[in-house]
Scaffold this motif. Structure first.
Motif, PDB file in Angstrom:
ATOM      1  N   ALA A  55       0.879  -1.384   0.039  1.00 43.31           N
ATOM      2  CA  ALA A  55       0.156  -0.167   0.113  1.00 43.31           C
ATOM      3  C   ALA A  55       0.893   1.339   0.051  1.00 43.31           C
ATOM      4  O   ALA A  55       0.371   2.158  -0.789  1.00 43.31           O
ATOM      5  N   LEU A  56       1.940   1.226   0.744  1.00 40.23           N
ATOM      6  CA  LEU A  56       2.802   2.476   0.890  1.00 40.23           C
ATOM      7  C   LEU A  56       3.559   2.730  -0.634  1.00 40.23           C
ATOM      8  O   LEU A  56       3.646   3.721  -0.865  1.00 40.23           O
ATOM      9  N   ASN A  57       4.098   1.528  -0.896  1.00 39.79           N
ATOM     10  CA  ASN A  57       4.749   1.623  -2.456  1.00 39.79           C
ATOM     11  C   ASN A  57       3.547   2.112  -3.417  1.00 39.79           C
ATOM     12  O   ASN A  57       4.000   2.908  -4.258  1.00 39.79           O
ATOM     13  N   ASP A  58       2.497   1.749  -3.691  1.00 40.34           N
ATOM     14  CA  ASP A  58       1.523   2.169  -4.351  1.00 40.34           C
ATOM     15  C   ASP A  58       1.118   3.740  -4.478  1.00 40.34           C
ATOM     16  O   ASP A  58       1.087   4.449  -5.224  1.00 40.34           O
ATOM     17  N   PHE A  59       1.177   4.119  -2.918  1.00 38.80           N
ATOM     18  CA  PHE A  59       0.911   5.635  -2.713  1.00 38.80           C
ATOM     19  C   PHE A  59       2.035   6.226  -3.205  1.00 38.80           C
ATOM     20  O   PHE A  59       1.868   7.335  -3.854  1.00 38.80           O
ATOM     21  N   ALA A  60       3.532   5.859  -2.963  1.00 32.38           N
ATOM     22  CA  ALA A  60       4.465   6.670  -3.504  1.00 32.38           C
ATOM     23  C   ALA A  60       4.456   6.487  -4.970  1.00 32.38           C
ATOM     24  O   ALA A  60       4.892   7.845  -5.674  1.00 32.38           O
ATOM     25  N   GLN A  61       4.109   5.426  -5.625  1.00 31.23           N
ATOM     26  CA  GLN A  61       4.128   5.411  -7.078  1.00 31.23           C
ATOM     27  C   GLN A  61       2.866   6.252  -7.514  1.00 31.23           C
ATOM     28  O   GLN A  61       3.260   7.258  -8.580  1.00 31.23           O
ATOM     29  N   GLU A  62       1.811   6.508  -6.975  1.00 32.06           N
ATOM     30  CA  GLU A  62       0.697   7.288  -7.255  1.00 32.06           C
ATOM     31  C   GLU A  62       1.192   8.897  -7.365  1.00 32.06           C
ATOM     32  O   GLU A  62       1.040   9.805  -8.238  1.00 32.06           O
ATOM     33  N   ILE A  63       2.101   9.251  -6.169  1.00 28.40           N
ATOM     34  CA  ILE A  63       2.717  10.638  -6.180  1.00 28.40           C
ATOM     35  C   ILE A  63       3.714  10.853  -7.222  1.00 28.40           C
ATOM     36  O   ILE A  63       3.475  11.846  -7.950  1.00 28.40           O
ATOM     37  N   ARG A  64       4.406   9.948  -7.474  1.00 28.21           N
ATOM     38  CA  ARG A  64       5.256  10.148  -8.890  1.00 28.21           C
ATOM     39  C   ARG A  64       4.644  10.304 -10.047  1.00 28.21           C
ATOM     40  O   ARG A  64       4.803  11.344 -10.731  1.00 28.21           O
ATOM     41  N   GLU A  65       3.525   9.441 -10.322  1.00 23.47           N
ATOM     42  CA  GLU A  65       2.833   9.640 -11.254  1.00 23.47           C
ATOM     43  C   GLU A  65       2.040  11.073 -11.643  1.00 23.47           C
ATOM     44  O   GLU A  65       2.054  11.627 -12.564  1.00 23.47           O
ATOM     45  N   GLN A  66       1.454  11.331 -10.375  1.00 23.93           N
ATOM     46  CA  GLN A  66       0.580  12.642 -10.618  1.00 23.93           C
ATOM     47  C   GLN A  66       1.645  13.895 -10.667  1.00 23.93           C
ATOM     48  O   GLN A  66       1.144  14.695 -11.701  1.00 23.93           O
ATOM     49  N   VAL A  67       2.915  13.799  -9.976  1.00 20.06           N
ATOM     50  CA  VAL A  67       3.877  14.908 -10.204  1.00 20.06           C
ATOM     51  C   VAL A  67       4.120  14.935 -11.879  1.00 20.06           C
ATOM     52  O   VAL A  67       4.274  15.887 -12.549  1.00 20.06           O
ATOM     53  N   ASN A  68       4.524  13.715 -12.450  1.00 16.20           N
ATOM     54  CA  ASN A  68       4.936  13.772 -13.542  1.00 16.20           C
ATOM     55  C   ASN A  68       3.927  14.126 -14.678  1.00 16.20           C
ATOM     56  O   ASN A  68       4.135  14.843 -15.610  1.00 16.20           O
ATOM     57  N   GLN A  69       2.588  13.788 -14.323  1.00 17.77           N
ATOM     58  CA  GLN A  69       1.410  14.097 -15.343  1.00 17.77           C
ATOM     59  C   GLN A  69       1.435  15.899 -15.349  1.00 17.77           C
ATOM     60  O   GLN A  69       1.095  16.351 -16.166  1.00 17.77           O
ATOM     61  N   ARG A  70       1.516  16.307 -13.977  1.00 15.12           N
ATOM     62  CA  ARG A  70       1.232  17.865 -13.915  1.00 15.12           C
ATOM     63  C   ARG A  70       2.409  18.502 -14.527  1.00 15.12           C
ATOM     64  O   ARG A  70       2.329  19.767 -14.948  1.00 15.12           O
ATOM     65  N   THR A  71       3.485  18.278 -14.209  1.00 12.96           N
ATOM     66  CA  THR A  71       4.844  19.196 -14.375  1.00 12.96           C
ATOM     67  C   THR A  71       5.750  18.327 -15.456  1.00 12.96           C
ATOM     68  O   THR A  71       6.765  19.121 -15.659  1.00 12.96           O
ATOM     69  N   HIS A  72       5.572  17.213 -15.545  1.00 17.60           N
ATOM     70  CA  HIS A  72       6.700  16.432 -16.369  1.00 17.60           C
ATOM     71  C   HIS A  72       8.042  16.139 -15.788  1.00 17.60           C
ATOM     72  O   HIS A  72       8.917  16.369 -16.648  1.00 17.60           O
ATOM     73  N   ILE A  73       8.058  16.431 -14.446  1.00 20.23           N
ATOM     74  CA  ILE A  73       9.194  16.349 -13.676  1.00 20.23           C
ATOM     75  C   ILE A  73       9.208  15.077 -13.242  1.00 20.23           C
ATOM     76  O   ILE A  73       8.567  14.439 -12.497  1.00 20.23           O
ATOM     77  N   PRO A  74      10.379  14.108 -13.696  1.00 17.70           N
ATOM     78  CA  PRO A  74      10.337  12.874 -12.839  1.00 17.70           C
ATOM     79  C   PRO A  74      11.194  12.746 -11.490  1.00 17.70           C
ATOM     80  O   PRO A  74      11.873  13.978 -11.302  1.00 17.70           O
ATOM     81  N   THR A  75      10.567  12.140 -10.795  1.00 20.97           N
ATOM     82  CA  THR A  75      10.844  11.990  -9.330  1.00 20.97           C
ATOM     83  C   THR A  75      11.354  10.602  -8.504  1.00 20.97           C
ATOM     84  O   THR A  75      10.904   9.629  -9.549  1.00 20.97           O
ATOM     85  N   CYS A  76      11.906  10.490  -7.533  1.00 21.31           N
ATOM     86  CA  CYS A  76      12.102   9.258  -7.051  1.00 21.31           C
ATOM     87  C   CYS A  76      11.719   9.484  -5.439  1.00 21.31           C
ATOM     88  O   CYS A  76      11.964  10.707  -4.853  1.00 21.31           O
ATOM     89  N   ILE A  77      11.344   8.393  -4.795  1.00 19.73           N
ATOM     90  CA  ILE A  77      11.071   8.673  -3.460  1.00 19.73           C
ATOM     91  C   ILE A  77      11.689   7.557  -2.517  1.00 19.73           C
ATOM     92  O   ILE A  77      11.505   6.342  -2.791  1.00 19.73           O
ATOM     93  N   GLY A  78      12.101   7.815  -1.610  1.00 22.52           N
ATOM     94  CA  GLY A  78      12.666   6.924  -0.452  1.00 22.52           C
ATOM     95  C   GLY A  78      11.851   6.972   0.686  1.00 22.52           C
ATOM     96  O   GLY A  78      11.929   8.189   1.228  1.00 22.52           O
ATOM     97  N   ILE A  79      11.553   5.840   1.415  1.00 20.85           N
ATOM     98  CA  ILE A  79      10.679   5.917   2.323  1.00 20.85           C
ATOM     99  C   ILE A  79      11.452   5.099   3.733  1.00 20.85           C
ATOM    100  O   ILE A  79      11.898   3.854   3.562  1.00 20.85           O
TER     101      ILE A  79
END
Length: 399
Positions: A81-105
């Motif tokens: 669930a946490l992984n999915d949440f982080a993936q969703e954030i990355r996708e949304q940021v990418n859709q809105r700004t075309h900026i690639p991101t990475c997330i460490g938890i």
DNA sequence: TCTGGGGTCCTAGGACCC
DNA sequence: TCTGGGGTCCTAGGACCC
């Protein structure tokens, strides 16, 4: 060269390399070069941060391109669930700004940075790495060279290597007392404890998706070396105005001001290269004319005839929230004393925001500049990209 | 000819005060 | 005149970060 694409790095263009040194490589491979474009970066950053603030319980904006997300209350979520949440954030940021991101938890900031570092490196992570068990934390610590740990710089990196500590895991095995002795006291102790999984750095949440600074500066290298007092006064006054704008934009006032002049570090003159002077103001202010007056007094102390200066800067420390300055019993609120001052500054900021920066300036900043010529302190931004999102004249044209 | 522009936190010494 | 234990502010500098 401050920021390089993967392709540019592959060509061997080093971080911090001056343009003239890599000119042959650039011409040979048709490398695209751009001057810095702070207006564009700041606006794109604001878009990303605003989105993040809307989806997590707590957000700390750490820099223009990094943030810590507080996930407190989400511990009960399982790993997928946490992984999915982080993936969703990355996708949304990418859709809105075309900026690639990475997330460490991870449980501490230092471990989260380390996880993020690994997530960037290893494409198998798909941009997200979760360190939710002690085993995974130690595995991750073993992957990372010690100088890549957040808080280990060049000095400590060399020292730790010389002592036989090669990876983050080696450092995490050290005792707090050892770190206190060898790594700058309390700073090192906290670093080691964070690697071991005990949080020592709080999250400094920003509620509105903006970053409230504890100090604000505006410093620039000049287009050419300057020596005349009036030229330097113009530069310092212009820099003070810009810094004061930033101050008002975050709703702060300052009571400590530093002005510095810098000589060419690469030239024939031996150090010192910088000369600075500081003043404590009788009361907090964000008023440009007050601050320019103080800056002038500082410059008069600093400036020496005959010296060539290549750089200048203005720094405000001791920031206080506007409206709640810590005044003594006998002082009046500045705004009560001079109600017209705040209104004037608001007008100034509105005009400059609407009609372009420097549309309205203090006279001190322009007095020394002959009509129709650029100010002598301006750098040459020869390869600037357009401010697509913050300047009317730079808007995309579709036709 | 050309070499960035910002920030944070911590330490330590001296002046000065009670 | 000396002794002692605090405290704050200022200034400068070092190490680190993006």
């Amino acid at each position: 060269m401050v920021s390089r694409s993967a392709e540019a790095k592959a060509l061997g263009i080093k971080m911090g390399a001056p343009l003239f040194q890599v000119r042959p490589l650039i011409e040979q491979h048709q490398v695209q070069v751009f001057s810095s474009n702070y207006a564009l970066y700041g606006d794109m950053s604001y878009r990303v941060m605003s989105y993040l603030a809307s989806v997590v319980p707590e957000l700390e904006i750490y820099s223009i391109d990094e943030a810590f997300l507080g996930l407190h209350g989400m511990e009960r979520y399982t790993k997928p669930a946490l992984n999915d949440f982080a993936q969703e954030i990355r996708e949304q940021v990418n859709q809105r700004t075309h900026i690639p991101t990475c997330i460490g938890i991870a449980p501490t900031k230092t471990l989260a940075k380390l996880a993020n570092h690994l997530a960037k490196q290893d494409t198998a992570c798909k941009g997200v790495l979760l360190l939710d068990s002690v085993e995974r934390q130690w595995w991750a610590l073993g992957q990372v060279p010690v100088e890549e740990v957040w808080g280990v710089g060049r000095q400590y990196g060399q020292k730790l290597r010389a002592m036989g500590l090669d990876t983050a895991a080696d450092l995490a095995c050290c005792s707090e007392a050892w770190a206190r002795k060898h790594m700058g006291g309390v700073v090192g102790a906290r670093l080691v404890r964070e690697l071991q999984g005990t949080p020592c750095h709080q999250l400094h949440a920003s509620e509105d998706g903006t970053l409230a600074r504890k100090s604000i500066a505006h410093t620039r290298s000049f287009g050419r070396p300057l020596s005349k007092f009036d030229d330097l006064l113009g530069a310092v006054a212009a820099f003070t105005s810009r810094a004061a704008e930033k101050l008002r934009a975050q709703g702060s006032e300052t009571y400590m001001m530093t002005v510095f002049l810098g000589q060419n570090r690469f030239g024939p003159t031996p150090p010192p290269y910088t000369y600075s002077a500081q003043i404590t103001l009788p009361t907090s202010t964000s008023n440009t004319t007050d601050l320019v007056r103080a800056a002038r007094a500082l410059l008069e102390k600093l400036w020496q005839p005959g010296l060539l200066y290549k750089k200048a800067g203005v720094i405000f420390d001791g920031l206080e929230g506007h409206g709640q300055p810590q005044l003594s019993l006998f002082e009046q609120l500045p705004e009560v004393q001079r109600p017209q001052s705040a209104a004037l500054m608001r007008k100034l900021d509105q005009l400059n925001s609407r009609f372009g920066q420097n549309c309205v300036q203090v006279a001190t900043a322009v007095a020394a500049v002959p009509k129709g010529t650029p100010a002598p302190w301006l750098g040459q931004k020869r390869q600037c990209s357009l401010a697509r999102t913050t300047s009317w004249k730079d808007l995309w044209e579709i036709g």
